[in-house]
Design an enzyme around this catalytic site. Sequence first.
Site, PDB file in Angstrom:
ATOM      1  N   THR A  46       0.550   1.295 -21.852  1.00 38.08           N
ATOM      2  CA  THR A  46       0.148   0.744 -23.134  1.00 38.08           C
ATOM      3  C   THR A  46      -0.870  -0.357 -22.890  1.00 38.08           C
ATOM      4  O   THR A  46      -0.714  -1.163 -21.962  1.00 38.08           O
ATOM      5  CB  THR A  46       1.354   0.228 -23.958  1.00 38.08           C
ATOM      6  OG1 THR A  46       0.875  -0.309 -25.193  1.00 38.08           O
ATOM      7  CG2 THR A  46       2.165  -0.804 -23.216  1.00 38.08           C
ATOM      8  N   GLU A  47      -1.934  -0.375 -23.704  1.00 37.73           N
ATOM      9  CA  GLU A  47      -3.089  -1.214 -23.397  1.00 37.73           C
ATOM     10  C   GLU A  47      -2.821  -2.701 -23.500  1.00 37.73           C
ATOM     11  O   GLU A  47      -3.624  -3.514 -23.031  1.00 37.73           O
ATOM     12  CB  GLU A  47      -4.263  -0.836 -24.296  1.00 37.73           C
ATOM     13  CG  GLU A  47      -4.045  -1.067 -25.763  1.00 37.73           C
ATOM     14  CD  GLU A  47      -5.012  -0.262 -26.616  1.00 37.73           C
ATOM     15  OE1 GLU A  47      -5.870  -0.899 -27.246  1.00 37.73           O
ATOM     16  OE2 GLU A  47      -4.916   0.964 -26.649  1.00 37.73           O
ATOM     17  N   ASN A  48      -1.692  -3.091 -24.124  1.00 39.54           N
ATOM     18  CA  ASN A  48      -1.387  -4.514 -24.155  1.00 39.54           C
ATOM     19  C   ASN A  48      -0.709  -5.002 -22.885  1.00 39.54           C
ATOM     20  O   ASN A  48      -0.303  -6.159 -22.798  1.00 39.54           O
ATOM     21  CB  ASN A  48      -0.533  -4.860 -25.391  1.00 39.54           C
ATOM     22  CG  ASN A  48       0.744  -4.054 -25.473  1.00 39.54           C
ATOM     23  OD1 ASN A  48       0.758  -2.872 -25.176  1.00 39.54           O
ATOM     24  ND2 ASN A  48       1.825  -4.689 -25.899  1.00 39.54           N
ATOM     25  N   SER A  88      -5.134  -4.219 -17.673  1.00 39.15           N
ATOM     26  CA  SER A  88      -4.836  -3.003 -18.415  1.00 39.15           C
ATOM     27  C   SER A  88      -6.116  -2.261 -18.780  1.00 39.15           C
ATOM     28  O   SER A  88      -6.206  -1.037 -18.628  1.00 39.15           O
ATOM     29  CB  SER A  88      -4.049  -3.345 -19.686  1.00 39.15           C
ATOM     30  OG  SER A  88      -3.709  -2.180 -20.397  1.00 39.15           O
TER      31      SER A  88
END
Length: 213
Positions: A46-48, A88
């Site tokens: 997940t990009e966070n 990320s």
Amino acid sequence: MSLSREQMAEIVARDIPEGAYVNLGIGQPTMVADYLRPDSGVVLHTENGMLGMGRPATGDEIDPDLTNAGKQPVTELPGAAYFHHADSFAMMRGGHLDVCIMGAFQVSARGDLANWSTGAPDAIPAVGGAMDLAIGAKQVFVMMSLFAKDGRPKLVPECTYPLTGRGCVSRVYTDVATFSVGPDGARIIETFGITADELINRVGMPLVSSPFD
């Protein structure tokens, strides 16, 4: 009969290669996590800033500090890792993700993606990390309804909305059919509750209906 979102998510999960590193976009794609086999070896990003994300959290599992990019509470799998937002995005841009699954406003027959703005006066453009994912992932799958509320198809000869990426999408999963898209155009892989001829008529553009290789 068209597919439900849950059925679409199950089909997408089935097509993810074993051991793949996968990013699930905001919205419908997050449902795919519910249908991954425990022994698939698929690692969710997940990009966070998390690698090793599990299914959505419920009840006592919910930790307000543990969310996906859409701010939905999620679980973590053994070995999960957390890192800076910049790291990320380096994973996303550096070609380290095997598959990214996103929603879309439009996808063209050759695989162009438009998913961040319709250009409507009251719309709030929200590209987020979509451009980085579209270009950085080795494969981009799109999960969407095939027809908009006004009945117009979202699979189109040319995108009329602002593009997120050119020629980046390889598969399109919808409620009435699954397609492959690319330089040679759109190909029907499977239909649900509709014949290939009916589908071609409704979409209004050439579609190859032979089995996907």
